[in-house]
Design a protein around this motif. Structure first.
Motif, short mmCIF file in Angstrom:
data_model
loop_
_atom_site.label_atom_id
_atom_site.label_comp_id
_atom_site.label_asym_id
_atom_site.label_seq_id
_atom_site.Cartn_x
_atom_site.Cartn_y
_atom_site.Cartn_z
N VAL A 323 0.83 -1.20 0.00
CA VAL A 323 0.00 0.00 0.00
C VAL A 323 0.87 1.25 0.00
O VAL A 323 0.61 2.21 -0.74
CB VAL A 323 -0.95 0.00 1.21
CG1 VAL A 323 -1.73 1.31 1.31
CG2 VAL A 323 -1.91 -1.18 1.11
N VAL A 324 1.92 1.26 0.83
CA VAL A 324 2.85 2.39 0.84
C VAL A 324 3.45 2.57 -0.55
O VAL A 324 3.53 3.70 -1.08
CB VAL A 324 3.95 2.20 1.89
CG1 VAL A 324 4.99 3.31 1.81
CG2 VAL A 324 3.36 2.13 3.29
N GLU A 325 3.87 1.48 -1.16
CA GLU A 325 4.48 1.55 -2.49
C GLU A 325 3.48 2.07 -3.52
O GLU A 325 3.84 2.88 -4.40
CB GLU A 325 5.01 0.17 -2.88
CG GLU A 325 6.19 -0.28 -2.03
CD GLU A 325 6.60 -1.72 -2.30
OE1 GLU A 325 5.82 -2.43 -2.99
OE2 GLU A 325 7.67 -2.13 -1.81
N ALA A 328 2.98 5.80 -3.09
CA ALA A 328 4.16 6.52 -3.56
C ALA A 328 4.18 6.60 -5.09
O ALA A 328 4.47 7.66 -5.66
CB ALA A 328 5.43 5.83 -3.05
N ARG A 329 3.88 5.49 -5.75
CA ARG A 329 3.85 5.51 -7.22
C ARG A 329 2.79 6.48 -7.74
O ARG A 329 3.05 7.26 -8.67
CB ARG A 329 3.57 4.11 -7.76
CG ARG A 329 4.71 3.12 -7.62
CD ARG A 329 4.47 1.90 -8.50
NE ARG A 329 3.17 1.28 -8.25
CZ ARG A 329 2.96 0.32 -7.33
NH1 ARG A 329 3.97 -0.10 -6.59
NH2 ARG A 329 1.76 -0.20 -7.17
N GLU A 330 1.61 6.45 -7.14
CA GLU A 330 0.54 7.33 -7.59
C GLU A 330 0.88 8.80 -7.35
O GLU A 330 0.36 9.68 -8.04
CB GLU A 330 -0.77 6.95 -6.89
CG GLU A 330 -1.31 5.60 -7.32
CD GLU A 330 -2.57 5.21 -6.55
OE1 GLU A 330 -3.06 6.03 -5.74
OE2 GLU A 330 -3.05 4.07 -6.76
N ALA A 331 1.75 9.06 -6.38
CA ALA A 331 2.17 10.43 -6.10
C ALA A 331 3.34 10.86 -6.96
O ALA A 331 3.79 12.01 -6.85
CB ALA A 331 2.53 10.57 -4.62
N GLY A 332 3.86 9.97 -7.80
CA GLY A 332 4.93 10.34 -8.72
C GLY A 332 6.32 9.93 -8.31
O GLY A 332 7.30 10.30 -8.98
N PHE A 333 6.46 9.17 -7.23
CA PHE A 333 7.79 8.70 -6.83
C PHE A 333 8.14 7.47 -7.66
O PHE A 333 7.29 6.63 -7.97
CB PHE A 333 7.81 8.35 -5.34
CG PHE A 333 7.75 9.55 -4.44
CD1 PHE A 333 8.90 10.24 -4.11
CD2 PHE A 333 6.53 10.00 -3.94
CE1 PHE A 333 8.85 11.35 -3.28
CE2 PHE A 333 6.46 11.10 -3.11
CZ PHE A 333 7.63 11.79 -2.79
N TYR A 350 10.49 3.74 5.40
CA TYR A 350 10.59 3.68 3.94
C TYR A 350 11.26 4.98 3.44
O TYR A 350 10.99 6.06 3.98
CB TYR A 350 9.23 3.60 3.28
CG TYR A 350 8.36 2.45 3.72
CD1 TYR A 350 8.39 1.24 3.03
CD2 TYR A 350 7.48 2.58 4.79
CE1 TYR A 350 7.58 0.18 3.41
CE2 TYR A 350 6.67 1.52 5.16
CZ TYR A 350 6.72 0.32 4.49
OH TYR A 350 5.91 -0.71 4.86
N GLU A 351 12.07 4.85 2.40
CA GLU A 351 12.62 6.04 1.74
C GLU A 351 12.04 6.13 0.34
O GLU A 351 12.11 5.18 -0.44
CB GLU A 351 14.14 5.97 1.68
CG GLU A 351 14.76 7.25 1.11
CD GLU A 351 16.27 7.26 1.19
OE1 GLU A 351 16.87 8.33 1.02
OE2 GLU A 351 16.86 6.17 1.41
N LEU A 352 11.46 7.28 0.04
CA LEU A 352 10.82 7.52 -1.26
C LEU A 352 11.69 8.48 -2.05
O LEU A 352 12.09 9.53 -1.54
CB LEU A 352 9.43 8.14 -1.08
CG LEU A 352 8.27 7.23 -0.67
CD1 LEU A 352 8.54 6.46 0.62
CD2 LEU A 352 6.99 8.06 -0.52
#
Length: 353
Positions: A323-325, A328-333, A350-352
């Motif tokens: 879920v964290v991943e 993060a992807r949806e936010a552009g990371f 976690y480091e993004l």
């Protein structure tokens, strides 16, 4: 002879534990544990007099706490003497020591805040909606803040120092650091104290928490820190070299929007660190004690708070790695790494990038 089924035993023990937990809440809020830690063993009348409480209730509470194994009971001395009750070293740490990572009276305080709101929780579970952080009140605020404080003050600086690239970024003179969802500010203050040449900004949506954070920073004499009352979707004061989100992403009704704002606030080469619950990658049933605690927080506190906002994603406390991943992807990371920080409470880092 008929034997009690194991499940019935467990439910009975759960009921007893609930009552013992609420009694811990009484001792915490009435100052009884703190007085016993400061004064040593006392007879209940002395405890009541020193805390301006009622003798009969103090007597019953002391006996109950001794029966539960939380207080030590000392035999009466002399004719007509009364039994004295006290805390051993372990009890002092668990019930009173704000510097100890074993300090768990605030854990019970946070649970009690939800218990007080059971009628509102029933309505939310039946009709939808939620129970907000504001409804849960100061017991929830102080419970979470006081439980996390020793981890931030005692453990976090050393763990960050063990991550060389983060330590270098934070230690650079003039580094700009944001702490989104700072609550009472203990994480912000710990960062500012550990990295005195950085400028550290704490940001939180809860006004009363920000007021307390400002007072805590002033009391600590920390000058390289600022506390800002703002929603996480509006990150001001950047660009930032490092942005932290400590145990708050799962509470946010709009986590992708917050992470998007965080990403846009970063300086070139900046990084984001999310500390959140160390939830298992998938449900196990029955689960271990940590996973059970996370679900307990979720059904009583975190999910109802999140769902008190319109169109919330409703993450809940059990925020799994995938879920964290995804957020993060949806936010552009483009990349999410787990930092090698272990044995840090219930949490994972976690480091993004």
């Amino acid at each position: 002879m008929e034997t009690t089924p194991p499940l019935a035993d467990r439910v009975f023990e759960t009921g007893v534990a609930m009552m013992e937990g609420l009694a811990v809440y009484l001792g915490d809020r009435l100052g009884w544990y703190r007085e016993l830690a400061a004064s040593g063993p006392l007879v209940p009348a002395e405890l009541a007099a020193r805390t301006h409480t009622h003798h009969r209730y103090a007597l019953e509470w002391c006996e109950q706490q001794a029966a539960a194994g939380f207080l030590t009971a000392h035999d009466a001395t002399g004719d007509g003497g009364e039994r004295r009750y006290g805390l051993d070293a372990e009890g002092v740490a668990v019930f009173t020591d704000i510097r100890s990572t074993d300090f768990l009276a605030p854990f019970v305080r946070l649970v009690a805040a939800s218990a007080i709101q059971l009628p509102a929780l029933l309505e939310a579970y039946r009709e939808g909606g939620g129970v907000s952080w504001q409804q849960l009140g100061d017991d929830a605020r102080t419970g979470q803040a006081d439980m996390n404080r020793p981890w931030f003050e005692q453990v976090l600086p050393g763990e960050l120092a063990g991550a060389p690239h983060l330590h270098a970024a934070l230690g650079r003179p003039g580094a700009a650091v944001a702490d989104v969802g700072c609550g009472y500010g203990w994480s912000t203050i710990a960062l500012a104290r550990a990295y005195p040449e950085a400028r550290v900004v704490g940001i939180d949506i809860d006004g009363p928490s920000v007021e307390r954070a400002r007072a805590h920073a002033a009391d600590a004499g920390i000058e390289n820190v600022e506390m800002v009352h703002s929603a996480g979707e509006e990150i001001e004061g950047g660009p930032y070299d490092v942005v932290f989100l400590f145990e708050c992403l799962h509470d946010m009704p709009y986590p992708v929007e917050v992470l998007t704002a965080v990403r846009r606030s970063l300086a070139d080469g900046g990084t984001v660190v999310v500390m959140d619950e160390a939830a298992a990658d998938e449900l196990t049933a029955p689960a271990d004690l940590v996973q059970r605690a996370l679900y307990g927080f979720s059904v009583l506190c975190c999910l109802p708070d999140s769902l008190s906002h319109p169109d919330s994603v409703g993450t809940g406390t059990v925020i799994r790695r995938d879920v964290v991943e995804r957020y993060a992807r949806e936010a552009g990371f483009g990349r999410v790494d787990e930092l090698p920080i272990e044995d840090f409470g219930f949490w994972r880092f976690y480091e993004l990038r």
